[in-house]
Design an enzyme around this catalytic site. Structure first.
Site, PDB file in Angstrom:
ATOM      1  CG  PHE A 204      -1.945   1.015   1.350  1.00  0.00           C
ATOM      2  CD1 PHE A 204      -3.187   0.829   0.763  1.00  0.00           C
ATOM      3  CD2 PHE A 204      -1.717   2.181   2.078  1.00  0.00           C
ATOM      4  CE1 PHE A 204      -4.185   1.780   0.896  1.00  0.00           C
ATOM      5  CE2 PHE A 204      -2.707   3.137   2.209  1.00  0.00           C
ATOM      6  CZ  PHE A 204      -3.942   2.939   1.620  1.00  0.00           C
TER       7      PHE A 204
ATOM      8  CB  CYS B  45      -7.183   1.742   3.240  1.00  0.00           C
ATOM      9  SG  CYS B  45      -8.059   1.676   1.653  1.00  0.00           S
TER      10      CYS B  45
ATOM     11  NE  ARG C 119      17.957 -13.482  37.952  1.00  0.00           N
ATOM     12  CZ  ARG C 119      18.977 -13.304  38.802  1.00  0.00           C
ATOM     13  NH1 ARG C 119      19.103 -14.079  39.867  1.00  0.00           N
ATOM     14  NH2 ARG C 119      19.861 -12.356  38.560  1.00  0.00           N
TER      15      ARG C 119
ATOM     16  CD  GLN D 236       5.339  -5.302  50.476  1.00  0.00           C
ATOM     17  OE1 GLN D 236       5.681  -4.127  50.487  1.00  0.00           O
ATOM     18  NE2 GLN D 236       4.754  -5.880  51.521  1.00  0.00           N
TER      19      GLN D 236
ATOM     20  N   GLY E 221      16.101  -7.630  33.963  1.00  0.00           N
ATOM     21  CA  GLY E 221      17.457  -7.116  34.075  1.00  0.00           C
ATOM     22  C   GLY E 221      18.216  -7.286  32.767  1.00  0.00           C
TER      23      GLY E 221
ATOM     24  CD  GLU F 145      -1.032   1.623   9.131  1.00  0.00           C
ATOM     25  OE1 GLU F 145      -1.630   2.530   8.516  1.00  0.00           O
ATOM     26  OE2 GLU F 145      -0.550   0.629   8.564  1.00  0.00           O
TER      27      GLU F 145
END
Length: 393
Positions: A138, A247, A277, A288, A348, A372
């Protein structure tokens, strides 16, 4: 530290499967299996070498009914818009380049012919494109004109009963492997679309290399050097910019879902990595700060999915507006790239390697963020809807 319950996948928290028909879920599952079996084992190498075997992959996508899948007739599957969106999600969970191949084929090149083409053009190209036997591209964006296509320099002039095209297009997905290009050009009667077989004398598509994003995707320049076409090459149903913009709206809809696929893949990868890990004799996932990252990312992923499914329903009902597509594209790509970057921090140094998909997705999403329609353009589309003022110039 032992787990107290079985982990839940991010989108399971939102029960989004409940919002999707059984038929559409089955299509999604089929695409996910294809990506797992066919794409994941190869995609790292394709990205590293900057290749994509599009001619090999396209017929496989065609056999699954994924090319132009939301279009009716001419060998197209005729699925719901939501099914198409969910397929884009699974394809982009593999790689944005794979989803781009399908989007450009179906939502740009095929849709342009299906929506605006003559019956002769449809019969000639759509069945082969749906099967993946012919690849399309296109041609709208130019080296100096992306967000402002109205100022494009590519021109088509009359010469007897023929048209002669002169100009250059840039950043064209599938260009170097395409059999047909839908090219937009200025004429004395405004912007018109042309169906251009790529073996036409004067047409060439040099590939763009040395990319740091969308490496597993064919990206090209289109050079139109006195390309002579018969009058039958004109798309009769498209006059002015409304043709190519219609389009682009189709392609943007697929991106609303597709970007979430990349984000989901990053988040699931990061959660799985963190579970295995150990840091200071505990699973990284048990801290946390890590869980706070996962909670925030899952929230944004789920919100994006709810938005995408809502837009899919609107599209299936014929109620979706371009401004609403801009809402989806702006939000979901912006959040997807933020999720990819945050997931990289969880891994990491491992996150920068091709052993894991995260930085590959993040790099790809840098392109998805601007193609787009850039984020700035979508902000202005939404701003115009809210205020009534066009602020593009």
């Amino acid at each position: 530290m032992p787990r107290t319950q079985t982990p839940t996948r991010p989108l399971e928290l939102f029960a989004t499967d409940h919002l999707v028909s059984e038929e559409d879920r089955a299509m999604q599952a089929t695409v996910r299996r294809f990506v797992d079996d066919r794409i994941r084992p190869e995609i790292g190498a394709w990205f590293e070498t900057g290749t994509m075997p599009a001619r090999e992959i396209a017929p496989e996508l065609g056999r699954l009914g994924l090319l132009g899948m939301h279009l009716e007739g001419y060998g197209c599957a005729g699925t719901s818009a939501t099914a198409y969106g969910l397929a884009c999600l699974e394809l982009e969970a593999g790689d944005s380049g794979l989803r781009s191949l399908v989007s450009v084929q179906g939502s740009l090149a095929m849709f342009a012919i299906w929506k605006h083409g003559s019956e002769e053009q449809k019969q000639e190209w759509l069945p082969r494109m749906a099967a993946g036997e012919a690849i399309g591209c296109f041609g709208l964006t130019e080296p100096d004109f992306g967000s402002n296509p109205a100022d494009m320099r590519t021109r088509a002039t009359r010469d007897g009963s023929d048209w002669v095209l002169q100009g250059t297009k840039m950043w064209i997905t599938n260009g170097s492997v395409a059999d047909v290009a839908v090219v937009w050009a200025q004429t004395d009667d405004g912007v018109r679309g042309f169906v251009v077989p790529t073996d036409t004398p004067g047409f060439s598509a040099p590939e763009i290399t040395r990319k740091l994003s969308l490496r597993a995707s064919v990206t090209s320049e289109l050079v139109l050097d006195n390309v002579r076409l018969p009058d039958s090459a004109v798309l009769p149903g498209a006059k002015g910019l409304s043709g190519p913009l219609s389009c682009l709206n189709e392609a943007r809809f697929g991106i609303v879902f597709g970007a979430l696929g990349a984000a989901r893949d990053c988040l699931e990868t990061a959660i799985d990595y963190a579970q295995g890990r150990e840091i200071f004799a505990r699973a990284l996932s048990s801290y946390q700060l890590t869980q706070a990252k996962f909670a925030d990312m899952a929230l944004e992923l789920g919100k994006g999915m709810l938005l995408a499914l809502h837009l899919g329903r609107l599209k299936d009902e014929g109620l979706l507006s371009p401004q609403q597509v801009s809402l989806g594209k702006l939000n979901n790509v912006r959040e997807a790239i933020a999720i990819a970057r945050e997931c990289r921090t969880v891994l990491g140094a491992a996150g920068i390697t091709l052993e894991f998909p995260i930085l590959r997705h993040a790099n790809n999403l840098e392109s998805v963020l601007t193609y787009e329609g850039t984020s700035e353009v979508h902000q202005l589309v939404i701003g115009q809807a809210l205020t009534g003022h066009a602020a593009f110039r």
